[in-house]
Design a protein around this motif. Structure first.
Motif, PDB file in Angstrom:
ATOM      1  N   ASP A 115       0.831  -1.214   0.000  1.00 52.75           N
ATOM      2  CA  ASP A 115       0.000   0.000   0.000  1.00 52.75           C
ATOM      3  C   ASP A 115       0.865   1.264   0.000  1.00 52.75           C
ATOM      4  O   ASP A 115       0.660   2.157   0.814  1.00 52.75           O
ATOM      5  N   SER A 116       1.791   1.320  -0.924  1.00 47.11           N
ATOM      6  CA  SER A 116       2.675   2.479  -1.005  1.00 47.11           C
ATOM      7  C   SER A 116       1.974   3.629  -1.713  1.00 47.11           C
ATOM      8  O   SER A 116       1.521   3.469  -2.847  1.00 47.11           O
ATOM      9  N   PRO A 117       1.935   4.786  -1.066  1.00 49.40           N
ATOM     10  CA  PRO A 117       1.324   5.940  -1.719  1.00 49.40           C
ATOM     11  C   PRO A 117       2.248   6.595  -2.742  1.00 49.40           C
ATOM     12  O   PRO A 117       1.817   7.456  -3.501  1.00 49.40           O
ATOM     13  N   ASP A 119       4.756   4.620  -4.682  1.00 52.79           N
ATOM     14  CA  ASP A 119       5.356   3.671  -5.617  1.00 52.79           C
ATOM     15  C   ASP A 119       4.270   2.878  -6.317  1.00 52.79           C
ATOM     16  O   ASP A 119       3.618   2.027  -5.716  1.00 52.79           O
ATOM     17  N   SER A 120       4.068   3.154  -7.586  1.00 51.93           N
ATOM     18  CA  SER A 120       3.043   2.429  -8.337  1.00 51.93           C
ATOM     19  C   SER A 120       3.645   1.282  -9.152  1.00 51.93           C
ATOM     20  O   SER A 120       2.936   0.617  -9.894  1.00 51.93           O
ATOM     21  N   TYR A 121       4.941   1.053  -8.998  1.00 46.23           N
ATOM     22  CA  TYR A 121       5.566  -0.110  -9.639  1.00 46.23           C
ATOM     23  C   TYR A 121       5.553  -1.289  -8.664  1.00 46.23           C
ATOM     24  O   TYR A 121       4.907  -2.299  -8.911  1.00 46.23           O
ATOM     25  N   TRP A 122       6.252  -1.159  -7.550  1.00 43.46           N
ATOM     26  CA  TRP A 122       6.286  -2.233  -6.560  1.00 43.46           C
ATOM     27  C   TRP A 122       5.006  -2.247  -5.715  1.00 43.46           C
ATOM     28  O   TRP A 122       4.611  -3.291  -5.204  1.00 43.46           O
ATOM     29  N   GLY A 123       4.381  -1.108  -5.568  1.00 41.71           N
ATOM     30  CA  GLY A 123       3.168  -1.004  -4.767  1.00 41.71           C
ATOM     31  C   GLY A 123       1.967  -0.639  -5.621  1.00 41.71           C
ATOM     32  O   GLY A 123       2.007  -0.694  -6.848  1.00 41.71           O
ATOM     33  N   CYS A 124       0.905  -0.205  -4.932  1.00 38.87           N
ATOM     34  CA  CYS A 124      -0.328   0.137  -5.650  1.00 38.87           C
ATOM     35  C   CYS A 124      -0.430   1.627  -5.964  1.00 38.87           C
ATOM     36  O   CYS A 124      -1.310   2.032  -6.707  1.00 38.87           O
ATOM     37  N   GLY A 125       0.474   2.426  -5.387  1.00 36.99           N
ATOM     38  CA  GLY A 125       0.439   3.858  -5.674  1.00 36.99           C
ATOM     39  C   GLY A 125      -0.694   4.560  -4.957  1.00 36.99           C
ATOM     40  O   GLY A 125      -1.554   3.931  -4.334  1.00 36.99           O
ATOM     41  N   ARG A 126      -0.682   5.866  -5.057  1.00 37.45           N
ATOM     42  CA  ARG A 126      -1.684   6.690  -4.372  1.00 37.45           C
ATOM     43  C   ARG A 126      -3.111   6.344  -4.783  1.00 37.45           C
ATOM     44  O   ARG A 126      -4.021   6.294  -3.966  1.00 37.45           O
ATOM     45  N   ASP A 127      -3.319   6.030  -6.074  1.00 33.80           N
ATOM     46  CA  ASP A 127      -4.675   5.747  -6.556  1.00 33.80           C
ATOM     47  C   ASP A 127      -5.048   4.260  -6.487  1.00 33.80           C
ATOM     48  O   ASP A 127      -6.119   3.864  -6.931  1.00 33.80           O
ATOM     49  N   ARG A 128      -4.135   3.459  -5.945  1.00 33.55           N
ATOM     50  CA  ARG A 128      -4.320   2.009  -5.810  1.00 33.55           C
ATOM     51  C   ARG A 128      -4.545   1.308  -7.153  1.00 33.55           C
ATOM     52  O   ARG A 128      -5.160   0.248  -7.221  1.00 33.55           O
ATOM     53  N   GLN A 129      -4.016   1.880  -8.211  1.00 34.70           N
ATOM     54  CA  GLN A 129      -4.118   1.292  -9.541  1.00 34.70           C
ATOM     55  C   GLN A 129      -2.762   0.813 -10.056  1.00 34.70           C
ATOM     56  O   GLN A 129      -2.635   0.447 -11.214  1.00 34.70           O
ATOM     57  N   GLY A 130      -1.745   0.855  -9.189  1.00 33.43           N
ATOM     58  CA  GLY A 130      -0.390   0.507  -9.605  1.00 33.43           C
ATOM     59  C   GLY A 130      -0.199  -0.973  -9.883  1.00 33.43           C
ATOM     60  O   GLY A 130      -1.106  -1.789  -9.717  1.00 33.43           O
ATOM     61  N   HIS A 131       1.005  -1.315 -10.294  1.00 32.82           N
ATOM     62  CA  HIS A 131       1.337  -2.689 -10.696  1.00 32.82           C
ATOM     63  C   HIS A 131       1.413  -3.664  -9.526  1.00 32.82           C
ATOM     64  O   HIS A 131       1.167  -4.850  -9.702  1.00 32.82           O
ATOM     65  N   ASN A 132       1.819  -3.200  -8.354  1.00 29.86           N
ATOM     66  CA  ASN A 132       1.912  -4.042  -7.156  1.00 29.86           C
ATOM     67  C   ASN A 132       2.809  -5.268  -7.363  1.00 29.86           C
ATOM     68  O   ASN A 132       2.490  -6.373  -6.957  1.00 29.86           O
TER      69      ASN A 132
END
Length: 163
Positions: A115-117, A119-132
């Protein structure tokens, strides 16, 4: 129910790359996954000494800061190898520490999301649409451990149909 993790103090904070669950890999002791990951941006390059400095950094945060210093160029193939670097570190971490392995297995079939706000590569990013990708690698590792599949040398993708 999706399991979100990010902060060390949270229930699944030990899934974080900053958790102090050290391991031996490549003939060195690594205090955290973050140390291993950041150091491998430079090991084997003209900045090899920086990689070793990162390995011995006092904290994961310090290792991350050194590894993200824009003064030093990362290895040319970093984008191609960074998932394999992370995978090797995660396998070492979770096979070294039985309690962590049990915690991971106890998540059953739940989705795991970093749940990284930021990092949208390793995490979901601020919008929770990242690659995770961190969550995906952990789910793949859990699958391999649960089904006694020999751990591959590389991350092959999750869900399995993608890899």
């Amino acid at each position: 129910m999706t399991i979100y993790f990010y902060h060390l103090k949270d229930a699944y904070g030990d899934f974080s790359n900053f958790s102090r669950h050290g391991f031996w890999l490549d003939n060195y002791y690594w205090p955290t996954v973050e140390h291993y990951y950041q150091a491998h941006k430079f090991l084997g390059t003209a900045y090899d000494a920086l990689g070793h400095r990162i390995r011995t950094a006092p904290t994961a945060r310090a290792a991350a800061q050194l590894g993200r210093d824009p003064t030093y160029p990362v290895r040319q193939d970093w984008e191609q190898v960074k998932q394999q670097v992370m995978w090797r570190a995660l396998v070492a971490k979770f096979t070294t520490h039985a309690a962590l392995r049990q915690l991971l297995l106890a998540t059953e079939e739940e989705d795991l999301v970093e749940d990284s706000p930021v990092d949208s590569y390793w995490g979901c990013g601020r919008d929770r649409q990242g690659h995770n990708y961190l969550g995906r690698q952990l789910m793949y590792l859990r699958y391999c451990l649960r089904h006694s599949i020999p751990l591959p040398n590389e991350f092959r993708g999750w869900p399995l149909s993608q890899g």
